[in-house]
Design an enzyme around this catalytic site. Structure first.
Site, PDB file in Angstrom:
ATOM      1  N   ASN A   9       0.852  -1.185   0.000  1.00 29.25           N
ATOM      2  CA  ASN A   9       0.000   0.000   0.000  1.00 29.25           C
ATOM      3  C   ASN A   9       0.891   1.239   0.000  1.00 29.25           C
ATOM      4  O   ASN A   9       1.474   1.590   1.022  1.00 29.25           O
ATOM      5  CB  ASN A   9      -0.915  -0.010   1.225  1.00 29.25           C
ATOM      6  CG  ASN A   9      -1.747   1.262   1.345  1.00 29.25           C
ATOM      7  OD1 ASN A   9      -1.927   1.991   0.376  1.00 29.25           O
ATOM      8  ND2 ASN A   9      -2.247   1.523   2.544  1.00 29.25           N
ATOM      9  N   LYS A  11       0.078   4.282  -0.281  1.00 29.81           N
ATOM     10  CA  LYS A  11      -0.572   5.463   0.299  1.00 29.81           C
ATOM     11  C   LYS A  11      -0.376   6.663  -0.640  1.00 29.81           C
ATOM     12  O   LYS A  11      -0.378   6.490  -1.857  1.00 29.81           O
ATOM     13  CB  LYS A  11      -0.071   5.698   1.721  1.00 29.81           C
ATOM     14  CG  LYS A  11      -0.263   4.465   2.611  1.00 29.81           C
ATOM     15  CD  LYS A  11       0.008   4.720   4.070  1.00 29.81           C
ATOM     16  CE  LYS A  11      -0.220   3.441   4.872  1.00 29.81           C
ATOM     17  NZ  LYS A  11      -0.078   3.665   6.323  1.00 29.81           N
ATOM     18  N   HIS A  95      -9.685   1.005   5.256  1.00 30.64           N
ATOM     19  CA  HIS A  95      -8.368   1.226   5.855  1.00 30.64           C
ATOM     20  C   HIS A  95      -8.499   2.181   7.038  1.00 30.64           C
ATOM     21  O   HIS A  95      -9.335   3.087   7.044  1.00 30.64           O
ATOM     22  CB  HIS A  95      -7.409   1.806   4.806  1.00 30.64           C
ATOM     23  CG  HIS A  95      -5.985   1.851   5.258  1.00 30.64           C
ATOM     24  ND1 HIS A  95      -5.508   2.848   6.064  1.00 30.64           N
ATOM     25  CD2 HIS A  95      -4.946   1.010   5.017  1.00 30.64           C
ATOM     26  CE1 HIS A  95      -4.216   2.628   6.307  1.00 30.64           C
ATOM     27  NE2 HIS A  95      -3.862   1.515   5.689  1.00 30.64           N
ATOM     28  N   GLU A  97      -6.913   4.667   8.008  1.00 31.28           N
ATOM     29  CA  GLU A  97      -6.807   6.095   7.690  1.00 31.28           C
ATOM     30  C   GLU A  97      -8.097   6.616   7.070  1.00 31.28           C
ATOM     31  O   GLU A  97      -8.487   7.764   7.302  1.00 31.28           O
ATOM     32  CB  GLU A  97      -5.610   6.320   6.760  1.00 31.28           C
ATOM     33  CG  GLU A  97      -4.282   6.104   7.478  1.00 31.28           C
ATOM     34  CD  GLU A  97      -3.122   5.795   6.550  1.00 31.28           C
ATOM     35  OE1 GLU A  97      -2.029   5.521   7.068  1.00 31.28           O
ATOM     36  OE2 GLU A  97      -3.306   5.813   5.313  1.00 31.28           O
ATOM     37  N   GLU A 167      -5.233  -4.563  11.018  1.00 32.47           N
ATOM     38  CA  GLU A 167      -4.381  -3.398  11.254  1.00 32.47           C
ATOM     39  C   GLU A 167      -4.483  -2.975  12.721  1.00 32.47           C
ATOM     40  O   GLU A 167      -5.473  -2.333  13.103  1.00 32.47           O
ATOM     41  CB  GLU A 167      -4.859  -2.198  10.446  1.00 32.47           C
ATOM     42  CG  GLU A 167      -4.852  -2.298   8.957  1.00 32.47           C
ATOM     43  CD  GLU A 167      -5.288  -0.953   8.382  1.00 32.47           C
ATOM     44  OE1 GLU A 167      -4.426  -0.255   7.849  1.00 32.47           O
ATOM     45  OE2 GLU A 167      -6.480  -0.607   8.487  1.00 32.47           O
ATOM     46  N   GLY A 173       2.924   3.270  11.572  1.00 29.09           N
ATOM     47  CA  GLY A 173       3.709   4.491  11.525  1.00 29.09           C
ATOM     48  C   GLY A 173       4.223   4.958  12.874  1.00 29.09           C
ATOM     49  O   GLY A 173       4.699   6.084  13.005  1.00 29.09           O
ATOM     50  N   SER A 212       2.880  -2.429  10.399  1.00 31.79           N
ATOM     51  CA  SER A 212       4.326  -2.169  10.304  1.00 31.79           C
ATOM     52  C   SER A 212       5.146  -3.441  10.142  1.00 31.79           C
ATOM     53  O   SER A 212       6.112  -3.673  10.866  1.00 31.79           O
ATOM     54  CB  SER A 212       4.815  -1.380  11.529  1.00 31.79           C
ATOM     55  OG  SER A 212       4.213  -0.102  11.571  1.00 31.79           O
TER      56      SER A 212
END
Length: 250
Positions: A9, A11, A95, A97, A167, A173, A212
């Site tokens: 991904n 992003k 997702h 985000e 996730e 991050g 991650s």
């Protein structure tokens, strides 16, 4: 035996030269890997560029988002039919985000999942909990609500054509990563949830880890019985790192 899937991904990263360089590196390394599925999910504007670069390879193309329906007065949005027309096979849905920054709730995520299925795309349904939710012991209830809202709208049978990605939002991050045992426990819970609804789908569905995953921890995560691959963020922007993860899955 479930074949591992490693999906990158990207992003909101990239430029035409950097995409060209990244894909040149990935293509060379991926050519020798036959026991793992590899997908890349670039920003919308680079989908056609990547599609042209992966012709005659086993690398698959995916998108990071979609909207409902095939066409309509939805300025700035992209439909599943358009993605399919462009050569996409996968699309991310829900997702973390999108849920947090763009306020996509359970109903909209479920609708997007259904739209992906109806367009002939394989949705990668992202589920997971925040750090606060984990500390409050809400991990399982949060994930159950995220999955069951999709089952209620789209039906359990649609999961035969889907992938799930776990996730842990607190590990994206931040430099933090769930231990292999922590990740496996949640993956096992997700599989049990699907098994409860439909045994054959629960046993076959691929559940990716999306917190991650890096070359340094990929092997220890991918050896877990219910971790069927990875949804890779930062490490997917470097061909060497991405390919090392693919090699661990191989």
């Amino acid at each position: 035996m479930r074949k591992k899937l490693i999906a990158g991904n990207w992003k909101m990263h990239g430029s035409s030269p950097s995409v060209q360089k990244l894909m040149d590196g990935i293509k060379v390394g991926a050519a020798s890997l036959s026991h793992v599925d590899i997908a890349v999910l670039p920003p919308f504007v680079y989908l056609a560029l990547v599609r042209d670069q992966i012709k005659n390879t086993a690398i698959q193309l995916g998108a990071q988002n979609l909207y409902l329906g095939e066409q309509g007065a939805f300025t700035g949005e992209i439909s599943g039919a358009m993605l399919k027309d462009l050569g996409c096979e996968f699309v991310l849905v829900g997702h973390s985000e999108r849920r947090a920054i763009f306020q996509e709730g359970l109903q909209l995520v479920a609708q997007k999942f259904q739209a992906a299925i109806m367009s002939g795309l394989t949705p990668i349904l992202c589920v997971g909990e925040t750090r606060d939710e984990r500390e409050q012991g809400l991990t399982e209830s949060i994930i159950q609500a995220q999955i069951e809202s999709v089952i209620q709208l789209a039906g359990i049978e649609t999961f035969a054509k889907a992938v799930i990605a776990y996730e842990p939002v607190w590990a994206i991050g931040t430099g933090l990563t769930a231990t292999p045992e922590e990740a496996q426990a949640v993956h096992a819970f997700i599989r049990a949830l699907i098994l409860k609804n439909k045994v054959d789908i629960g046993g076959a569905i691929r559940i990716l880890y999306g917190g991650s995953m890096k070359p340094e921890n990929a092997a220890s995560l991918l050896v877990m019985p219910d971790i069927d691959g990875g949804l890779i963020g930062g490490a997917s922007l470097d061909a060497v790192s991405f390919l090392k993860i693919c090699e661990c899955a191989e």
